[in-house]
Design a protein around this motif. Structure first.
Motif, PDB file in Angstrom:
ATOM      1  N   HIS A   1       0.804  -1.221   0.000  1.00 53.83           N
ATOM      2  CA  HIS A   1       0.000   0.000   0.000  1.00 53.83           C
ATOM      3  C   HIS A   1       0.829   1.259   0.000  1.00 53.83           C
ATOM      4  O   HIS A   1       0.664   2.125   0.845  1.00 53.83           O
TER       5      HIS A   1
ATOM      6  N   TYR B   1       1.796   7.959  -6.303  1.00 54.66           N
ATOM      7  CA  TYR B   1       2.264   9.254  -6.786  1.00 54.66           C
ATOM      8  C   TYR B   1       3.234   9.928  -5.814  1.00 54.66           C
ATOM      9  O   TYR B   1       3.608  11.072  -6.018  1.00 54.66           O
TER      10      TYR B   1
ATOM     11  N   SER C   1      -0.619  15.293  -4.752  1.00 52.53           N
ATOM     12  CA  SER C   1      -1.592  14.362  -5.327  1.00 52.53           C
ATOM     13  C   SER C   1      -2.231  14.979  -6.571  1.00 52.53           C
ATOM     14  O   SER C   1      -2.557  14.288  -7.520  1.00 52.53           O
TER      15      SER C   1
ATOM     16  N   ARG D   1      -0.927  12.966  -9.982  1.00 50.23           N
ATOM     17  CA  ARG D   1      -1.941  12.055 -10.556  1.00 50.23           C
ATOM     18  C   ARG D   1      -2.558  12.769 -11.749  1.00 50.23           C
ATOM     19  O   ARG D   1      -3.720  13.105 -11.769  1.00 50.23           O
TER      20      ARG D   1
ATOM     21  N   ILE E   1      -9.253  14.466 -15.327  1.00 46.95           N
ATOM     22  CA  ILE E   1     -10.662  14.069 -15.440  1.00 46.95           C
ATOM     23  C   ILE E   1     -11.540  14.954 -14.553  1.00 46.95           C
ATOM     24  O   ILE E   1     -12.555  15.487 -15.000  1.00 46.95           O
TER      25      ILE E   1
ATOM     26  N   ILE F   1     -20.971  13.318  -9.820  1.00 47.39           N
ATOM     27  CA  ILE F   1     -20.701  11.952 -10.269  1.00 47.39           C
ATOM     28  C   ILE F   1     -19.210  11.722 -10.431  1.00 47.39           C
ATOM     29  O   ILE F   1     -18.661  10.703  -9.994  1.00 47.39           O
ATOM     30  N   THR F   2     -18.548  12.701 -11.037  1.00 45.35           N
ATOM     31  CA  THR F   2     -17.113  12.549 -11.218  1.00 45.35           C
ATOM     32  C   THR F   2     -16.413  12.469  -9.863  1.00 45.35           C
ATOM     33  O   THR F   2     -15.566  11.600  -9.648  1.00 45.35           O
TER      34      THR F   2
ATOM     35  N   ASN G   1     -16.961   9.189  -8.051  1.00 39.59           N
ATOM     36  CA  ASN G   1     -16.192   8.132  -8.673  1.00 39.59           C
ATOM     37  C   ASN G   1     -14.704   8.245  -8.350  1.00 39.59           C
ATOM     38  O   ASN G   1     -14.048   7.255  -8.043  1.00 39.59           O
ATOM     39  N   GLU G   2     -14.202   9.477  -8.412  1.00 38.16           N
ATOM     40  CA  GLU G   2     -12.776   9.662  -8.131  1.00 38.16           C
ATOM     41  C   GLU G   2     -12.461   9.312  -6.681  1.00 38.16           C
ATOM     42  O   GLU G   2     -11.462   8.679  -6.389  1.00 38.16           O
TER      43      GLU G   2
ATOM     44  N   GLU H   1     -14.134   7.314  -4.809  1.00 34.07           N
ATOM     45  CA  GLU H   1     -14.291   5.860  -4.719  1.00 34.07           C
ATOM     46  C   GLU H   1     -12.993   5.159  -5.117  1.00 34.07           C
ATOM     47  O   GLU H   1     -12.534   4.238  -4.472  1.00 34.07           O
ATOM     48  N   GLU H   2     -12.411   5.680  -6.202  1.00 31.54           N
ATOM     49  CA  GLU H   2     -11.180   5.061  -6.690  1.00 31.54           C
ATOM     50  C   GLU H   2     -10.015   5.281  -5.732  1.00 31.54           C
ATOM     51  O   GLU H   2      -9.036   4.552  -5.784  1.00 31.54           O
ATOM     52  N   ARG H   3     -10.161   6.304  -4.892  1.00 34.51           N
ATOM     53  CA  ARG H   3      -9.061   6.573  -3.957  1.00 34.51           C
ATOM     54  C   ARG H   3      -9.337   6.008  -2.563  1.00 34.51           C
ATOM     55  O   ARG H   3      -8.623   6.345  -1.625  1.00 34.51           O
TER      56      ARG H   3
ATOM     57  N   GLN I   1      -8.730   3.187  -1.229  1.00 36.91           N
ATOM     58  CA  GLN I   1      -7.556   2.535  -0.665  1.00 36.91           C
ATOM     59  C   GLN I   1      -6.570   3.555  -0.121  1.00 36.91           C
ATOM     60  O   GLN I   1      -6.045   3.408   0.965  1.00 36.91           O
ATOM     61  N   GLU I   2      -6.388   4.598  -0.928  1.00 38.01           N
ATOM     62  CA  GLU I   2      -5.425   5.608  -0.547  1.00 38.01           C
ATOM     63  C   GLU I   2      -5.853   6.280   0.756  1.00 38.01           C
ATOM     64  O   GLU I   2      -5.045   6.440   1.675  1.00 38.01           O
TER      65      GLU I   2
ATOM     66  N   LEU J   1      -5.402   4.041   3.659  1.00 37.58           N
ATOM     67  CA  LEU J   1      -4.010   3.938   4.063  1.00 37.58           C
ATOM     68  C   LEU J   1      -3.587   5.154   4.881  1.00 37.58           C
ATOM     69  O   LEU J   1      -2.960   5.022   5.931  1.00 37.58           O
TER      70      LEU J   1
ATOM     71  N   LEU K   1      -8.618  -1.391   4.075  1.00 42.35           N
ATOM     72  CA  LEU K   1      -7.340  -1.673   3.476  1.00 42.35           C
ATOM     73  C   LEU K   1      -6.993  -3.152   3.553  1.00 42.35           C
ATOM     74  O   LEU K   1      -6.324  -3.689   2.697  1.00 42.35           O
TER      75      LEU K   1
ATOM     76  N   TYR L   1     -18.959   9.075 -19.207  1.00 40.69           N
ATOM     77  CA  TYR L   1     -18.088   8.957 -18.050  1.00 40.69           C
ATOM     78  C   TYR L   1     -18.582   7.871 -17.108  1.00 40.69           C
ATOM     79  O   TYR L   1     -17.834   6.999 -16.683  1.00 40.69           O
TER      80      TYR L   1
END
Lengths: 222, 381, 382
Positions: free
Chosen positions: A93, A97, B10, B14, B20, B273-274, B277-278, B280-282, B284-285, B288, B377, C274
């Motif tokens: 983990h 970046y 970040s 990224r 996006i 929405i964006t 989603n973003e 959600e994708e993070r 894990q980050e 952590l 995690l 999207y």
């Protein structure tokens, strides 16, 4: 100094209740190097997360010196974790970046310290795991073993009294795994308390104590 | 490393993800800016059109005994045969000067009876100031060319069809007992008004001794008194356009809260929405960061910091691009007739609005981060 | 288990994501539906406003001789009338639906109390829609022997509301006096068209016809041309100032409408694309698995398209109806008369088409993603 008393943990999965931990008691002393082994689903990881204060048990206590972990508020628990426990995960983990150094710096972010002071600590941690010279590399520029070392450096940068590691060698080949285990040993010899989960019988022998779990109980303790 | 440095890193490192999210915010602002400015541009164009047509006045003698007619069709002949009052050229230029501020156009009328020497057909000729006339009647279209000399005529549509006259024809007319030779240079496209049955020529105003009345068009928003010579008055002419314009402007204006609401909803949806989603994708980050001991408060600060920076830059660029987009479209589709516009203060408002909007919109994703526990995690995917 | 049941099962299992996608589409379609209908409805209502304000087309008989008055001068010529039967011809043009009101008028002079006055026979019932004609003191005439008088004519003749007037031997009651309009209308006495024809002994005759035509997609000139073809002995002319001004207003409004439409479509397709892409990348393992067990690309494509179209169909229907409900209530609560409610199958089909189109656009990305996906890599992450 860490006392785990009669921990039980149940999960609800639809109509069925799964008992993951069925009453575990354990004492971890300063300077212990404990390995936990057991089959998948035996409850190793759950025990580790409960000791680390990442999730609450259904019943039972974990006390750290005199502090009862789960009597703390969530925020206090987070602070407590930061100051007392370092985590190493199987997946490492690392944040992709951030450079190796920056990944190690992460636990220091909430602390109001000078930049130089922070950098010095992080560099020292990286030096301990033998990564001097690779501070500015990004995780994808590091080998699996090196990533493991960064994760370890991140866990120790705050000098926490306890390190919890969940299969730190699980994703590594045996040679690099061995190297990481040696690193753990070195740390332990310097006085660090370590609790780790492993599947490797070989790696389990590094510890000065070994716990074997099955179906939510400790069946053997050596 | 402090939390905002972490945030900047970040954002900058990224690149794809930042892009996006940035695009989404940009798009949202673009939509709002484009629609608002297009809407304003349209309103302005409609208003400007109203100004162009204006309100028409006639300067006529107070004791006016004109014959009764309807759309130029004579109904009741005049009750007096006495010679009508007239103005001099100096009266006209004085009127022109004194009413200058309000005026779209002001033109004299020299109305005379004329008789065709060959056919003995009678006409009414009107001496006008061609430049002023065209300002007052933007709907006048001509087949042929506009007259420039005092001996050049344009004829009304009906005259052309009834007497088979067209550009290039020569007319010998007897006016006030004098014979004059005129050349027809153009035929007026039909107007539906009495103009269709008249003959117009650019009068040599200085040599004309009597001007029968003046016609003037002032802009709609004009509300001062008009200056008139003794014994004369400015009479407002009813124009259906006036009421029509105001009604349509009002009606269209009712649409604005709707346009704004709808675009805001759409813009917010895109950002929401964006963002979800973003975030959600993070997951894990964030888990952590929590696991290594960064408090949730700081995570939220981090998240808002990133979003604020993005939405600020996004708004700036979005407002700009939105106006450009709206302009290109409006310009293309209206044949460069009207353009979108937005004022500086509106730009400012819009940017504040977007900042608030993204802030409000990021509350939900932030709550999701708050609810999340670092334990996530350890749940292997 | 065929493809269809696979799609259904999949969607059922991924309720949350499907619901999100569906929700997005519904919002986009609802927005398009409401804005489209509100703007179209407003466009129509603007036309109605114009109609209230007056005619934009004039039909007069073709004359051989010049007959006009301008300022103090008149040229007298023989005057021709139109036959009442000409009115029926207006109904025969292709664009007849766009003709909102037809106002035939008979104009003549009459003697009242020894003075000459202008008399205008009009159809009171028709003129009620024209705002100017109901700005009056007194009541709008309803009976044959009731008249309305223009402001200047009333002043000149010393006429008041309630007076009895003798016109050509018949007695009429003044019901109302028009407010001053600052145009020709001020000088006339108004009575019912049929009555005027009888009284003047000009049955079947009309002097001119004023027409208000409204057509937001075809120019007034086309209507005039069609009328010209039908009415060969009449001159048909738009009032150019009115026609051009209206055209400009509507033109600008229309351009604005196109801008809105384009932006909405653009935003909608971005949003859905999207969402769809995010959704698909979450499904990489699933697609990878389907590929591994021998699903051809073609079938996976069908799977994705089928799913998208299904969402498109349901979302389109739902969005349209939700939009119409919003339109209905916003007209009731907010716009009232300034927007006309339009219910049109064609609009429905267009919006439904847009919905499918948006989903097809949205599925292009995922299709490319799926067909280039390496199944081995996709499964590795499982």
């Amino acid at each position: 100094m860490i006392k785990v008393t009669n921990i039980k943990k149940q999960f609800q999965d639809g109509p069925t209740q799964i008992e993951v931990l069925r009453g575990i008691s354990l004492v971890i002393n300063k300077g212990d190097f404990i390995s936990i082994v057991g089959a998948s689903g035996s409850g190793k990881s759950t025990l580790l997360t409960i000791i680390g204060g990442l999730q609450e048990p259904s019943s039972g206590d974990v006390s750290f010196s005199e502090t009862n972990l789960f009597s703390l508020s969530k925020e206090d628990l987070a602070t407590f974790r930061r100051e007392h426990i370092g985590f190493v995960f199987q997946q490492m983990h690392l944040i992709p970046y951030l450079t190796a150094l920056e990944n190690v710096l992460l636990p220091l972010v909430p602390l109001k310290e000078l930049k130089e002071q922070q950098n010095e600590k992080a560099r020292a941690a990286l030096q301990k795991v033998g990564l001097t010279g690779k501070e500015n590399r990004y995780p994808d520029q590091l080998s699996g073993g090196e990533q493991g070392r960064v994760a370890l450096a991140r866990a120790i940068v705050n000098k926490p009294p306890l390190i919890l590691a969940d299969e730190p060698t699980g994703n590594l080949d045996s040679e690099t795994g061995q190297a990481i285990m040696n690193l753990f040993k070195e740390l332990n010899e310097a006085g660090q308390t370590i609790l780790f989960i492993t599947h490797h019988k070989e790696h389990a022998k590094y510890g000065n104590r070994m716990l074997e779990m099955r179906d939510g109980v400790i069946i053997e303790s050596r | 490393m402090s939390w905002y440095q972490l945030g900047l890193k970040s954002l900058l490192r990224r690149k794809k993800k930042t892009f996006i999210l940035f695009t989404a915010i940009l798009l949202a602002v673009l939509i709002v800016a484009a629609l608002t400015s297009a809407y304003q541009g349209m309103m302005e164009a409609v208003r400007e059109g109203a100004m162009k047509y204006g309100v028409s006045y006639r300067l006529i003698p107070k004791e006016n005994r004109e014959p009764i007619s309807y759309l130029g069709i004579p109904i009741v002949p005049s009750t007096t045969d006495s010679k009508p009052l007239s103005l001099s050229y100096s009266d006209y230029s004085r009127m022109k000067q004194e009413n200058e501020a309000a005026v779209v156009g002001i033109g004299p009328r020299i109305v005379k009876r004329a008789k065709n020497k060959q056919t003995l057909q009678e006409f009414i000729t009107v001496g006008i100031d061609m430049v002023e006339e065209r300002k007052m009647k933007p709907w006048w279209r001509i087949w042929g060319s506009w007259p420039t000399q005092a001996n050049e005529l344009i004829i009304g549509y009906d005259i052309g069809t009834q007497f088979q006259l067209g550009a290039g024809d020569i007319l010998t007319l007897e006016i006030d007992g004098n014979e004059k030779i005129f050349k027809v240079v153009g035929v007026l496209h039909y107007t539906g008004h009495v103009d269709d049955r008249l003959l117009f020529y650019p009068a040599d105003l200085i040599s004309e001794t009597e001007i029968h009345f003046l016609e003037m068009v002032v802009s709609f928003d004009f509300d001062n008194n008009l200056v008139s010579p003794q014994g004369w008055e400015w009479k407002k002419q009813r124009s259906p356009l006036e009421e029509e314009r105001f009604e349509s402007i009002e009606q269209i204006a009712e649409l604005s809260p709707y346009v704004i609401t709808v675009t805001t909803i759409l813009g917010a949806l895109i950002v929401l929405i964006t963002l979800i989603n973003e975030v959600e994708e993070r997951k894990q980050e964030f888990a952590l960061l929590q696991a290594v001991g960064i408090p949730k408060k700081m995570l939220i600060k981090l998240l808002f910091f990133e979003i604020t920076i993005l939405s600020f830059c996004g708004s700036l660029l979005g407002v700009f691009l939105g106006i450009v987009t709206a302009n290109v479209w409006l310009g293309l589709m209206s044949g460069l007739k009207f353009f979108a516009y937005i004022t500086i203060s509106q730009c400012f408002l819009l940017i504040c609005f977007i900042l608030t909007l993204t802030f409000v919109v990021s509350i939900y994703p932030a709550l999701r981060v708050l609810k999340q526990e670092p334990i996530t995690l350890l749940r292997h995917e | 288990m065929n493809l269809r049941s696979l799609i259904m099962k999949h969607m059922w299992r991924n309720k949350q994501r499907v619901a999100g996608l569906f929700f997005c589409l519904v919002i986009v379609i609802t927005t398009i539906t409401t804005l489209y209908h509100l703007i179209e409805g407003m466009n129509k209502a603007l036309g109605n406003t114009f109609d209230e304000i007056g005619a934009n087309l004039l039909i007069i008989p073709k004359q051989d001789e010049l007959d006009l008055t301008y300022a103090h001068l008149s040229v007298k010529g023989e005057r021709v009338s139109l036959k009442v039967s000409e009115l029926a011809k207006i109904d025969q043009i292709d664009y007849r639906d766009y003709i909102v009101y037809v106002s035939p008028k008979l104009i003549d002079q009459v003697e009242i109390n020894g003075k000459l006055a202008g008399l205008m026979g009009i159809n009171f019932e028709n003129e009620k829609n024209v705002k100017m004609m109901i700005q009056l003191n007194g009541e709008y005439p309803t009976k044959d022997n009731e008249i309305m008088v223009g402001a200047i004519a009333a002043a000149d003749l010393g006429i008041h509301i309630g007076d009895e007037l003798k016109i050509l031997g018949e007695s009429f009651r003044v019901r109302s006096i028009l407010k001053k309009q600052n145009d020709d209308h001020d000088h006339f006495i108004y009575m019912g068209l049929a009555k005027a024809q009888l009284l003047l002994n000009r049955e079947n005759e009309i002097s001119l016809i004023e027409v208000a035509a409204y057509c937001h997609l075809c120019p007034i000139y086309d209507i005039a041309n069609q009328l010209r073809v039908q009415m060969t002995n009449a001159e048909v002319k738009p009032f150019m100032d009115v026609a051009l001004a209206r055209e400009e207003t509507l033109d600008r409004f229309r351009v604005f409408f196109y801008v809105i439409a384009i932006i909405l479509l653009f935003a909608g397709s971005y949003l859905l694309t999207y969402f769809m892409s995010a959704y698909t990348s979450k499904r990489r393992q699933e697609i990878g698995l389907l590929r591994t067990i021998g699903f051809e690309n073609r079938i996976i494509e069908k799977f994705l398209i089928g799913e998208a179209l299904l969402i498109g169909i349901v979302g389109g229907l739902f969005g349209y109806f939700l939009g119409m409900v919003i339109v209905y209530f916003s007209i009731q609560i907010w716009f009232h008369e300034s927007v006309v409610l339009i219910l049109d199958v064609q609009n429905f089909l267009i919006i439904f088409g847009v919905s499918l189109f948006l989903m097809v656009i949205a599925v292009i990305g995922p299709l490319r993603f799926a067909s280039t996906l390496d199944p081995v890599l996709a499964l590795k992450k499982l």
